[in-house]
Design a protein around this motif. Structure first.
Motif, short mmCIF file in Angstrom:
data_model
loop_
_atom_site.label_atom_id
_atom_site.label_comp_id
_atom_site.label_asym_id
_atom_site.label_seq_id
_atom_site.Cartn_x
_atom_site.Cartn_y
_atom_site.Cartn_z
N MET A 88 47.93 50.06 44.82
CA MET A 88 47.46 48.99 43.77
C MET A 88 45.98 49.80 43.61
O MET A 88 45.17 49.88 44.39
N TYR A 145 49.83 40.24 41.75
CA TYR A 145 51.23 40.83 41.31
C TYR A 145 52.43 40.39 41.56
O TYR A 145 52.61 39.29 42.42
N LEU A 147 53.96 53.80 42.12
CA LEU A 147 54.91 53.97 43.09
C LEU A 147 54.53 55.22 44.18
O LEU A 147 54.37 56.43 43.23
N TYR A 164 54.23 50.72 47.19
CA TYR A 164 52.99 50.77 45.99
C TYR A 164 51.58 51.07 46.65
O TYR A 164 51.19 50.71 47.56
N ASN A 216 50.63 38.42 47.65
CA ASN A 216 50.73 39.39 46.68
C ASN A 216 49.50 39.60 45.75
O ASN A 216 49.58 39.89 44.36
N VAL A 260 57.72 42.98 36.10
CA VAL A 260 56.54 43.30 37.00
C VAL A 260 55.56 42.79 36.24
O VAL A 260 55.51 42.89 34.94
N TRP A 267 49.43 49.57 49.51
CA TRP A 267 49.83 48.26 49.95
C TRP A 267 50.40 48.18 51.63
O TRP A 267 50.03 47.23 52.17
N GLY A 282 49.61 49.41 39.24
CA GLY A 282 50.29 49.72 40.48
C GLY A 282 50.81 51.20 40.44
O GLY A 282 51.48 51.47 39.10
N PHE A 304 56.30 45.29 46.90
CA PHE A 304 55.27 46.71 46.46
C PHE A 304 54.89 47.37 47.76
O PHE A 304 53.96 47.85 47.73
#
Length: 118
Positions: A34, A24, A100, A32, A77, A2, A53, A98, A29
């Motif tokens: 960001m 990214y 999760l 995710y 991205n 990543v 995202w 980022g 993603f």
């Protein structure tokens, strides 16, 4: 692997504008959030703005609300931070990363320097 790579920083006078980009790569993603953070010399890293995202939901710190806009380009991205009405107190290294499912940030870029002169 990543990766997050920031660009777009620089020197600008107070009242000016800059647009930061964060590209990214390395995984999907979709799940995710960001975010952009910044760190001034001798200060803690502070949250600036983030964007989910998948949904595009955004949030901002009170210090930048109304002046900064975070957005994303899913096809590229890339996440952007449009900064307007810049103030000297906006000076710092801006980092993107980022998280999760809006949890802890698990990767970061190297940062890009933003300097606002008075």
């Amino acid at each position: 692997q990543v990766q997050a790579v920031e660009s777009g920083g620089g020197l600008v006078q107070a009242g000016g504008s800059l647009r930061l980009s964060c590209a990214y790569s390395g995984r999907a993603f979709t799940s995710y959030t960001m975010g952009w953070f910044r760190q001034a010399p001798g200060k803690e890293r502070e949250f600036v703005a983030d964007i989910a995202w998948r949904t595009g939901r955004t949030s901002y710190s009170d210090s930048v609300k109304g002046r900064f806009t975070i957005s994303r380009d899913n096809a590229k991205n890339t996440v952007y931070l449009q900064m307007t009405s810049l103030k000297p107190e906006d000076t710092g290294v801006y980092l993107c990363g980022g998280a999760l499912f809006s949890g802890a940030y698990d990767f970061w870029g190297q940062g890009t320097q933003v300097t606002v002169s008075s």
